[in-house]
Design an enzyme around this catalytic site. Structure first.
Site, PDB file in Angstrom:
ATOM      1  N   LYS A  22      20.449   7.509  -5.885  1.00 41.84           N
ATOM      2  CA  LYS A  22      19.884   6.591  -4.901  1.00 41.84           C
ATOM      3  C   LYS A  22      18.752   5.770  -5.515  1.00 41.84           C
ATOM      4  O   LYS A  22      18.660   4.548  -5.309  1.00 41.84           O
ATOM      5  CB  LYS A  22      19.343   7.367  -3.703  1.00 41.84           C
ATOM      6  CG  LYS A  22      18.646   6.483  -2.652  1.00 41.84           C
ATOM      7  CD  LYS A  22      18.069   7.295  -1.526  1.00 41.84           C
ATOM      8  CE  LYS A  22      16.646   7.719  -1.780  1.00 41.84           C
ATOM      9  NZ  LYS A  22      15.652   6.663  -1.419  1.00 41.84           N
ATOM     10  N   ASN A  23      17.877   6.430  -6.276  1.00 43.95           N
ATOM     11  CA  ASN A  23      16.708   5.743  -6.812  1.00 43.95           C
ATOM     12  C   ASN A  23      17.041   4.771  -7.936  1.00 43.95           C
ATOM     13  O   ASN A  23      16.187   3.999  -8.358  1.00 43.95           O
ATOM     14  CB  ASN A  23      15.677   6.766  -7.300  1.00 43.95           C
ATOM     15  CG  ASN A  23      15.039   7.519  -6.142  1.00 43.95           C
ATOM     16  OD1 ASN A  23      15.104   7.077  -4.994  1.00 43.95           O
ATOM     17  ND2 ASN A  23      14.437   8.661  -6.437  1.00 43.95           N
ATOM     18  N   CYS A 126       9.385   6.458   4.336  1.00 41.26           N
ATOM     19  CA  CYS A 126       8.961   7.815   4.666  1.00 41.26           C
ATOM     20  C   CYS A 126       7.449   7.907   4.834  1.00 41.26           C
ATOM     21  O   CYS A 126       6.691   7.255   4.103  1.00 41.26           O
ATOM     22  CB  CYS A 126       9.388   8.795   3.557  1.00 41.26           C
ATOM     23  SG  CYS A 126      11.125   9.255   3.620  1.00 41.26           S
ATOM     24  N   ARG A 131       1.060   4.863  -0.305  1.00 38.86           N
ATOM     25  CA  ARG A 131       1.849   4.145  -1.309  1.00 38.86           C
ATOM     26  C   ARG A 131       1.606   2.632  -1.240  1.00 38.86           C
ATOM     27  O   ARG A 131       2.483   1.852  -0.898  1.00 38.86           O
ATOM     28  CB  ARG A 131       3.342   4.464  -1.149  1.00 38.86           C
ATOM     29  CG  ARG A 131       3.652   5.916  -1.376  1.00 38.86           C
ATOM     30  CD  ARG A 131       5.118   6.165  -1.575  1.00 38.86           C
ATOM     31  NE  ARG A 131       5.843   6.113  -0.314  1.00 38.86           N
ATOM     32  CZ  ARG A 131       7.152   6.297  -0.226  1.00 38.86           C
ATOM     33  NH1 ARG A 131       7.860   6.550  -1.299  1.00 38.86           N
ATOM     34  NH2 ARG A 131       7.757   6.248   0.935  1.00 38.86           N
ATOM     35  N   ASP A 316       9.870  14.462  -6.099  1.00 37.76           N
ATOM     36  CA  ASP A 316      11.035  14.477  -5.214  1.00 37.76           C
ATOM     37  C   ASP A 316      11.761  15.823  -5.202  1.00 37.76           C
ATOM     38  O   ASP A 316      12.708  16.011  -4.440  1.00 37.76           O
ATOM     39  CB  ASP A 316      12.026  13.374  -5.604  1.00 37.76           C
ATOM     40  CG  ASP A 316      11.609  12.017  -5.070  1.00 37.76           C
ATOM     41  OD1 ASP A 316      10.634  11.956  -4.287  1.00 37.76           O
ATOM     42  OD2 ASP A 316      12.244  11.013  -5.432  1.00 37.76           O
ATOM     43  N   ARG A 408      19.828   9.421   4.378  1.00 40.94           N
ATOM     44  CA  ARG A 408      19.244   8.373   3.543  1.00 40.94           C
ATOM     45  C   ARG A 408      19.445   8.656   2.060  1.00 40.94           C
ATOM     46  O   ARG A 408      19.492   7.719   1.251  1.00 40.94           O
ATOM     47  CB  ARG A 408      17.751   8.215   3.827  1.00 40.94           C
ATOM     48  CG  ARG A 408      17.409   7.639   5.187  1.00 40.94           C
ATOM     49  CD  ARG A 408      15.916   7.401   5.323  1.00 40.94           C
ATOM     50  NE  ARG A 408      15.427   6.676   4.157  1.00 40.94           N
ATOM     51  CZ  ARG A 408      14.428   7.099   3.376  1.00 40.94           C
ATOM     52  NH1 ARG A 408      13.825   8.248   3.609  1.00 40.94           N
ATOM     53  NH2 ARG A 408      14.051   6.382   2.341  1.00 40.94           N
TER      54      ARG A 408
END
Length: 429
Positions: A22-23, A126, A131, A316, A408
């Protein structure tokens, strides 16, 4: 609202295919804005974030196809999607779209580089910390952009185009490294990014951009050099395996026992996590086309970890490792250095019987002989899967609500675990 129900107590045995990352997928999709040719991405996972970003890119005029079908009609794991941004019809990324996914803010880099302007809403995503986007803004200003904040939007212009420069990121930021690297590909002259992120996803994006005609060196190190070019072409690129999914399933096997092969991935993607799992009592070995994971015959040993940018222990995987440590034979500590609010899963793990004490950014986990199933609620993407891992060994039933967080970032999680013996099902409301 969907829930996932798990009846704990089963070992995991079998094969789990690891999806595309995903990243890596999200910045690769955004890179399609840099060219009017088609960018074809293989191994794209079925995720809610991918569908949301596809809608956001469509707002800018990006067309897409999935072997002739729309996104929800494709079956199987991984897809090939073709993105074509022949005509950018809008350089504004509105609040109602960007607020749903933080990574969508990254369109600001390619839009500035190609169209010399962008108006992008401040991001959402999230709730695991503030951030801030100040590094993105400072870095783009260093490349010659004129940027203001107006009514919740970042309004950026680069009359005549961006200009290469030397920029040192004040702190390591994966997102800012992605954005500045993409922006610099079409800037005039050379850009040098210092203190850049080193994650495999950075290397994957650089590989794709290079295939598109960019001139990039040093990706995977703390100094990346980009020589700007006049234009980029299309390319075909395969998304690298998801190292966070790899680590998550490896921790699930360490938690439950059993013997699972994770296919389509590599130990080289997460060296620190593999070493940490070995210290905890798991055996993680490379095999043909993947990784084999099983317990070493003993229990789970306590291990202290500190999250850190790559190649350190990934933030993560922090929640997943905390779930594993709840069953350790002793006390472990986890220090979270990346995000200030990433311990929201602690109270939910406590509902299952975990003993965890928090002191600032340090969690001390006292292993317990057993967990008991209970209703729990997901608070963010990684926290949600930590509850699944705990539920796999908890006595009785565990019901995880708000599983849209899971959707997600984890492709068909209950199907993959179910194939290996987990008693797990999705309950639709």
């Amino acid at each position: 609202m969907d829930r996932i129900r798990i009846r704990g107590g089963n070992e995991l045995n079998g094969i789990i295919p690891i999806s595309g990352a995903k990243n890596a997928t999200l910045p690769l999709m955004i890179a399609s804005l840099l060219t009017d040719d088609t960018l074809t991405l293989e191994n794209v996972p079925h995720l809610a974030d991918v569908e949301q970003l596809t809608r956001i890119l469509g707002n800018h005029g990006v067309d897409f196809s999935v072997t002739g079908k729309r996104l929800r009609q494709e079956s199987g794991f991984g897809r090939t999607i073709h993105f074509t941004a022949r005509n950018i019809v809008d350089t504004t990324a509105p609040y109602d779209l960007v607020s749903k996914m933080r990574a969508s803010f990254w369109v600001i880099g390619p839009l500035l580089a190609r169209m010399h302007e962008a108006k992008v809403s401040l991001p959402g995503g999230c709730a695991i910390g503030t951030r801030p986007v100040d590094i993105f803004i400072d870095g783009l200003r260093a490349l010659g952009a004129d940027i203001d904040i107006e009514a919740g939007y970042v309004v950026a212009k680069a009359k005549g185009g961006l200009v290469g420069n030397r920029y040192r990121l004040p702190k390591v930021s994966v997102g800012a490294t992605h954005v500045l690297m993409m922006a610099a590909t079409l800037a005039k002259g050379e850009t040098i990014l210092e203190n850049a992120a080193r994650e495999p996803e950075i290397v994957d994006l650089a590989t794709c951009l290079t295939a598109m005609g960019a001139k990039i060196s040093g990706a995977g190190t703390s100094t990346i050099r980009i020589d700007g070019v006049r234009s980029l072409s299309g390319a075909r690129h395969r998304v690298l395996p998801d190292r966070i999914e790899t680590g998550t399933y490896a921790m699930a096997v360490a938690m439950t026992g059993g013997d699972v092969t994770l296919t389509g991935t590599s130990v080289d993607l997460l060296p620190t996590a593999v070493e940490t799992l070995a210290r905890a009592g798991a055996v993680v070995t490379p095999v043909e086309d993947g990784i084999r994971v099983y317990r070493n015959g003993g229990g789970i040993s306590p291990v202290d970890v500190v999250t850190d940018p790559y190649p350190g222990f990934p933030t993560d995987l922090q929640a997943q490792f905390m779930a594993l440590m709840t069953r350790a034979s002793g006390t472990a500590s986890i220090t979270e250095t990346i995000f200030e609010n990433r311990f929201m899963h602690v109270q939910e793990l406590a509902r299952l019987g975990a003993r965890i004490q928090l002191a600032g950014q340090v969690a001390r986990i006292e292993g317990v002989p057993r967990l008991k199933g209970a209703p729990v609620m997901a608070t963010d993407l990684r926290a949600s899967v930590s509850l699944v891992i705990a539920g796999l060994v908890a006595e009785g039933d565990t019901e995880v609500s708000r599983v849209y967080h899971l959707d997600r970032g984890f492709e068909r999680l209950e199907e993959k675990l179910g194939r290996c013996g987990a008693e797990i099902e999705r309950i639709s409301s």
